[in-house]
Motif scaffolding. Structure first.
Motif, PDB file in Angstrom:
ATOM      1  N   ILE A   1     -44.553  27.534 -50.597  1.00  0.00           N
ATOM      2  CA  ILE A   1     -45.008  28.819 -51.157  1.00  0.00           C
ATOM      3  C   ILE A   1     -46.259  29.299 -50.422  1.00  0.00           C
ATOM      4  O   ILE A   1     -46.386  30.478 -50.084  1.00  0.00           O
ATOM      5  N   ILE A   2     -47.174  28.347 -50.144  1.00  0.00           N
ATOM      6  CA  ILE A   2     -48.388  28.740 -49.408  1.00  0.00           C
ATOM      7  C   ILE A   2     -48.019  29.280 -48.035  1.00  0.00           C
ATOM      8  O   ILE A   2     -48.539  30.306 -47.583  1.00  0.00           O
ATOM      9  N   ARG A   3     -47.062  28.597 -47.364  1.00  0.00           N
ATOM     10  CA  ARG A   3     -46.608  29.088 -46.060  1.00  0.00           C
ATOM     11  C   ARG A   3     -45.969  30.469 -46.213  1.00  0.00           C
ATOM     12  O   ARG A   3     -46.165  31.367 -45.391  1.00  0.00           O
ATOM     13  N   GLY A   4     -45.248  30.642 -47.330  1.00  0.00           N
ATOM     14  CA  GLY A   4     -44.617  31.942 -47.605  1.00  0.00           C
ATOM     15  C   GLY A   4     -45.649  33.054 -47.737  1.00  0.00           C
ATOM     16  O   GLY A   4     -45.477  34.151 -47.191  1.00  0.00           O
ATOM     17  N   ILE A   5     -46.746  32.744 -48.435  1.00  0.00           N
ATOM     18  CA  ILE A   5     -47.820  33.746 -48.572  1.00  0.00           C
ATOM     19  C   ILE A   5     -48.364  34.104 -47.196  1.00  0.00           C
ATOM     20  O   ILE A   5     -48.538  35.282 -46.855  1.00  0.00           O
ATOM     21  N   GLY A   6     -48.596  33.046 -46.410  1.00  0.00           N
ATOM     22  CA  GLY A   6     -49.131  33.262 -45.058  1.00  0.00           C
ATOM     23  C   GLY A   6     -48.204  34.142 -44.239  1.00  0.00           C
ATOM     24  O   GLY A   6     -48.644  35.113 -43.612  1.00  0.00           O
ATOM     25  N   GLU A   7     -46.897  33.839 -44.285  1.00  0.00           N
ATOM     26  CA  GLU A   7     -45.931  34.622 -43.503  1.00  0.00           C
ATOM     27  C   GLU A   7     -45.861  36.064 -43.982  1.00  0.00           C
ATOM     28  O   GLU A   7     -45.807  37.001 -43.185  1.00  0.00           O
ATOM     29  N   THR A   8     -45.881  36.238 -45.305  1.00  0.00           N
ATOM     30  CA  THR A   8     -45.839  37.592 -45.862  1.00  0.00           C
ATOM     31  C   THR A   8     -47.051  38.399 -45.403  1.00  0.00           C
ATOM     32  O   THR A   8     -46.928  39.551 -44.968  1.00  0.00           O
TER      33      THR A   8
ATOM     34  N   THR B   1     -41.991  36.729 -37.034  1.00  0.00           N
ATOM     35  CA  THR B   1     -42.370  37.572 -35.890  1.00  0.00           C
ATOM     36  C   THR B   1     -41.263  38.566 -35.571  1.00  0.00           C
ATOM     37  O   THR B   1     -41.526  39.742 -35.298  1.00  0.00           O
ATOM     38  N   ALA B   2     -40.006  38.088 -35.642  1.00  0.00           N
ATOM     39  CA  ALA B   2     -38.881  38.979 -35.361  1.00  0.00           C
ATOM     40  C   ALA B   2     -38.809  40.097 -36.399  1.00  0.00           C
ATOM     41  O   ALA B   2     -38.477  41.237 -36.076  1.00  0.00           O
ATOM     42  N   THR B   3     -39.160  39.801 -37.642  1.00  0.00           N
ATOM     43  CA  THR B   3     -39.095  40.806 -38.712  1.00  0.00           C
ATOM     44  C   THR B   3     -40.085  41.942 -38.464  1.00  0.00           C
ATOM     45  O   THR B   3     -39.859  43.077 -38.888  1.00  0.00           O
ATOM     46  N   ILE B   4     -41.181  41.613 -37.778  1.00  0.00           N
ATOM     47  CA  ILE B   4     -42.195  42.649 -37.517  1.00  0.00           C
ATOM     48  C   ILE B   4     -41.593  43.838 -36.759  1.00  0.00           C
ATOM     49  O   ILE B   4     -41.958  44.984 -37.026  1.00  0.00           O
ATOM     50  N   VAL B   5     -40.655  43.570 -35.861  1.00  0.00           N
ATOM     51  CA  VAL B   5     -40.086  44.658 -35.042  1.00  0.00           C
ATOM     52  C   VAL B   5     -39.437  45.745 -35.913  1.00  0.00           C
ATOM     53  O   VAL B   5     -39.856  46.909 -35.869  1.00  0.00           O
ATOM     54  N   PRO B   6     -38.415  45.399 -36.739  1.00  0.00           N
ATOM     55  CA  PRO B   6     -37.852  46.467 -37.590  1.00  0.00           C
ATOM     56  C   PRO B   6     -38.868  47.029 -38.577  1.00  0.00           C
ATOM     57  O   PRO B   6     -38.795  48.209 -38.931  1.00  0.00           O
TER      58      PRO B   6
ATOM     59  N   GLY C   1     -43.252  45.315 -49.452  1.00  0.00           N
ATOM     60  CA  GLY C   1     -41.951  45.328 -50.120  1.00  0.00           C
ATOM     61  C   GLY C   1     -40.809  45.169 -49.123  1.00  0.00           C
ATOM     62  O   GLY C   1     -39.876  44.387 -49.340  1.00  0.00           O
ATOM     63  N   TYR C   2     -40.899  45.903 -48.008  1.00  0.00           N
ATOM     64  CA  TYR C   2     -39.883  45.800 -46.959  1.00  0.00           C
ATOM     65  C   TYR C   2     -39.822  44.374 -46.413  1.00  0.00           C
ATOM     66  O   TYR C   2     -38.745  43.845 -46.133  1.00  0.00           O
ATOM     67  N   SER C   3     -41.009  43.744 -46.233  1.00  0.00           N
ATOM     68  CA  SER C   3     -41.035  42.400 -45.645  1.00  0.00           C
ATOM     69  C   SER C   3     -40.303  41.419 -46.557  1.00  0.00           C
ATOM     70  O   SER C   3     -39.631  40.500 -46.099  1.00  0.00           O
ATOM     71  N   ALA C   4     -40.423  41.647 -47.874  1.00  0.00           N
ATOM     72  CA  ALA C   4     -39.720  40.777 -48.814  1.00  0.00           C
ATOM     73  C   ALA C   4     -38.210  40.984 -48.692  1.00  0.00           C
ATOM     74  O   ALA C   4     -37.421  40.045 -48.776  1.00  0.00           O
ATOM     75  N   MET C   5     -37.815  42.247 -48.439  1.00  0.00           N
ATOM     76  CA  MET C   5     -36.392  42.566 -48.255  1.00  0.00           C
ATOM     77  C   MET C   5     -35.837  41.822 -47.034  1.00  0.00           C
ATOM     78  O   MET C   5     -34.703  41.348 -47.035  1.00  0.00           O
ATOM     79  N   ALA C   6     -36.682  41.732 -46.010  1.00  0.00           N
ATOM     80  CA  ALA C   6     -36.247  41.078 -44.778  1.00  0.00           C
ATOM     81  C   ALA C   6     -35.940  39.601 -45.023  1.00  0.00           C
ATOM     82  O   ALA C   6     -35.239  38.970 -44.230  1.00  0.00           O
ATOM     83  N   GLY C   7     -36.457  39.072 -46.130  1.00  0.00           N
ATOM     84  CA  GLY C   7     -36.174  37.691 -46.482  1.00  0.00           C
ATOM     85  C   GLY C   7     -34.693  37.419 -46.622  1.00  0.00           C
ATOM     86  O   GLY C   7     -34.215  36.323 -46.309  1.00  0.00           O
ATOM     87  N   THR C   8     -33.924  38.424 -47.039  1.00  0.00           N
ATOM     88  CA  THR C   8     -32.491  38.237 -47.252  1.00  0.00           C
ATOM     89  C   THR C   8     -31.763  37.877 -45.968  1.00  0.00           C
ATOM     90  O   THR C   8     -30.728  37.255 -45.976  1.00  0.00           O
ATOM     91  N   VAL C   9     -32.307  38.308 -44.827  1.00  0.00           N
ATOM     92  CA  VAL C   9     -31.654  37.985 -43.563  1.00  0.00           C
ATOM     93  C   VAL C   9     -32.489  37.019 -42.729  1.00  0.00           C
ATOM     94  O   VAL C   9     -32.547  37.118 -41.512  1.00  0.00           O
ATOM     95  N   GLY C  10     -33.191  36.140 -43.411  1.00  0.00           N
ATOM     96  CA  GLY C  10     -33.918  35.089 -42.704  1.00  0.00           C
ATOM     97  C   GLY C  10     -35.225  35.528 -42.103  1.00  0.00           C
ATOM     98  O   GLY C  10     -35.651  35.022 -41.078  1.00  0.00           O
ATOM     99  N   GLY C  11     -35.882  36.441 -42.769  1.00  0.00           N
ATOM    100  CA  GLY C  11     -37.143  36.949 -42.238  1.00  0.00           C
ATOM    101  C   GLY C  11     -38.343  36.075 -42.540  1.00  0.00           C
ATOM    102  O   GLY C  11     -39.413  36.269 -41.973  1.00  0.00           O
ATOM    103  N   GLY C  12     -38.191  35.129 -43.444  1.00  0.00           N
ATOM    104  CA  GLY C  12     -39.341  34.311 -43.824  1.00  0.00           C
ATOM    105  C   GLY C  12     -40.191  35.001 -44.862  1.00  0.00           C
ATOM    106  O   GLY C  12     -39.892  36.113 -45.310  1.00  0.00           O
ATOM    107  N   GLY C  13     -41.261  34.317 -45.299  1.00  0.00           N
ATOM    108  CA  GLY C  13     -42.184  34.890 -46.279  1.00  0.00           C
ATOM    109  C   GLY C  13     -41.700  34.693 -47.701  1.00  0.00           C
ATOM    110  O   GLY C  13     -40.694  34.018 -47.966  1.00  0.00           O
TER     111      GLY C  13
END
Lengths: 337, 220
Positions: free
Chosen positions: B10-17, B91-96, B160-172
């Protein structure tokens, strides 16, 4: 010196063309306090914006000290604008900058070093009497104080001309007087030519030496303030002189139906009791509808509106009688509206 | 179940988010700010009206904003791979995220700049200010408060978008919520991540409003 040669400005809107200015030719001499007065929508704001090319005339030439503004490139025009200060009805100060930074702003645009700009700002604050407000923000100032800051800002680059677009219209009468006094002081002390746009005849009477009257985009009349005030030639001028900032709307309405004249006594009018003698001579009473004394360019002028007898013959005789005694007489009947 | 591994995750998730949100916001402003300025300046009421440029930018912005973020995320996979070398991870999620945020931020900048009183711009022009002086010393300064309020909204949206990216392996945190809450039915972990997302948005919102208020000189 500012010269306008056949200046016209046409705006194209979706409802068709609007002729804001039509063929205006005018010369404003150096050191003048020139009033441009007209009803709202008459084109006076457009006219003043043509003097610094905030609006580009559709045709005609604007010459400032002999330089044709339309021939200047963007950079030259911006440099020329530093010679033409401008103040506005709503002050238009930078709300996120304090007083000193507002005054320094035109200097920074001109490339003045920061220290020199601050020093100049200090001088200007002294001129407008706001040294204690140097670090205040515009929101903390009253309307009159904001306009003083705007004046200081407009003068920062030592312009030769100051344009005032309804500069006192948002201020109360007392503050208006103080701001006009400041403008006159600036004109006298630095010889800056001032152009004042207003819809209030009182402002023109108070401060201007010359005046131009704008009606439906045309310059309908211009000349010295005393002449225009005493002998208004155009319908617009008569209306403005009589209406006097709206206080006489009702009076104007009633005058339409009556046989009235407006007479102006200048300081050299005789001390002879003219009206009383006239009544005795003609044996017919006149009705004094209004009598007032007005300060026109520093000289007291008496103004009176008389309702003459209905008998045309007597009325004509009375007008002749008044004119013979060197009074300015204007027939009021039927021109209003 | 609440062992060290989960807490670390979870801590890593916060960091990634935080990483995705802040990096995307920053890059979003890097592209969105010039876009917004260009939109405001070239509009017909702007200081340099240019119908062609405005229509073009307006059209592109609208197209990107019309695509739902999840779909944009997938559509952009080849592009993402070309930019960062892979299509999954933070990092990949940052692009979209940047692609989606740029027109959104541009629109908010545009509307902030259009709030600036035309009279003040006219006053600057009467002093001989050129377009760059007006943009940097009048528009962006006078609209400062509004731009910061916009940034606060942008951060919340991007989070909010970054959390959505989680569905396709975005992390966070979004990724954790999906994997544990949805796929493994561990509702408690999902709730924990949701609460953390709420807390993050609250922190950004409060900090953003505080700063913009602090910098606003239009208060007595």
């Amino acid at each position: 010196m500012i010269t306008l040669n056949n200046v016209s400005k046409t705006f194209t809107t979706k409802d068709g063309e609007v002729h804001a200015l039509r063929d205006v030719t005018l010369t404003i001499e150096k050191g003048d306090i020139f009033g441009i007065i007209g009803m709202s929508g008459a084109g006076k704001s457009t006219l003043v914006r043509c003097l610094n090319f905030l609006e580009r005339p559709t045709s005609g030439a604007v010459l400032v000290d002999g330089r044709d503004l339309s021939r200047l490139g963007g950079k030259q025009l911006r440099a020329e604008r530093r010679n033409i200060g401008m103040i506005f009805q709503h002050f238009n100060l930078l709300m996120q900058k304090n007083v000193v930074d507002n005054i320094c702003f035109p200097l920074r645009i001109a490339g003045t070093p920061k220290a020199a700009a601050k020093k100049r700002a200090q001088e200007l604050l002294e001129l407008v009497g706001l040294t204690d407000k140097a670090s205040a923000y515009p929101i903390q100032l009253s309307g009159g104080q904001k306009q003083r800051v705007a004046i200081a800002r407009a003068l920062a680059t030592n312009p030769k001309i100051l344009l005032c677009d309804e500069a006192t219209s948002a201020l109360d009468p007392q503050t208006t007087k103080a701001i006009l006094a400041l403008l006159r002081e600036i004109n006298e002390r630095y010889g800056i030519t001032i152009v004042i746009i207003t819809h209030e005849m009182a402002v023109v009477r108070e401060i201007c030496n010359r005046v131009g009257i704008i009606g439906e985009g045309r310059l309908v009349e211009h000349g010295s303030v005393i002449d225009v005030f005493s002998h208004p030639q155009s319908q617009e001028a008569r209306e403005l002189v009589l209406r006097n900032t709206g206080e006489n709307h009702d009076l104007v309405e009633t005058l339409e139906t009556k046989n009235c004249v407006r007479i102006v006594f200048s300081e050299n009018s005789s001390y002879e009791p003219v009206i009383a003698n006239m009544v005795l001579k003609f044996g017919a009473p006149v009705n004094i509808l209004r009598a007032d004394t007005k300060n026109v360019s520093g000289i007291a002028h008496g103004e009176m509106i008389l309702g003459l007898p209905e008998d045309r013959e007597i009325a004509r005789g009375m007008i002749k009688y008044l004119r013979e005694r060197n009074l300015a007489v204007e027939e009021v009947t039927g021109y209003v509206g | 179940m609440w062992d060290k591994a989960v807490i670390d995750m979870i801590i890593r998730g916060i960091g990634e988010t935080l990483y995705m949100t802040l990096a995307s916001t920053l890059l979003g402003y890097l592209f969105g700010l010039p876009l917004g300025v260009a939109l405001a300046v070239t509009d017909k009421t702007g200081i340099r009206p240019n119908a062609v440029v405005y229509k073009l930018l307006d059209f592109i912005s609208n197209i990107i904003r019309s695509i739902p973020f999840l779909i944009l995320l997938i559509v952009l996979i080849p592009f993402t791979r070309a930019v960062v070398g892979k299509s999954y991870g933070s990092t990949a999620t940052i692009v979209p995220l940047v692609v989606a945020a740029t027109p959104f931020i541009g629109r908010m900048i545009e509307s902030s700049l259009k709030e600036v009183d035309g009279g003040v711009i006219e006053a600057a022009q009467s002093m001989g200010a050129g377009p760059f002086t007006i943009i940097f010393h009048v528009l962006l300064v006078e609209a400062r408060t509004s731009i910061l309020v916009g940034a606060t909204i942008a951060i919340g949206t991007i989070l909010g978008y970054s959390a959505m990216a989680g569905t396709v392996g975005g992390g966070g945190l979004g990724d954790i919520a999906i994997r544990y809450g949805y796929h493994r039915y561990q509702a408690d972990i999902m709730f924990a991540t949701v609460i953390l997302l709420i807390v993050l948005v609250q922190i950004f919102q409060t900090a953003g409003m505080y700063i913009s208020n602090k910098l606003d000189r239009r208060k007595r």
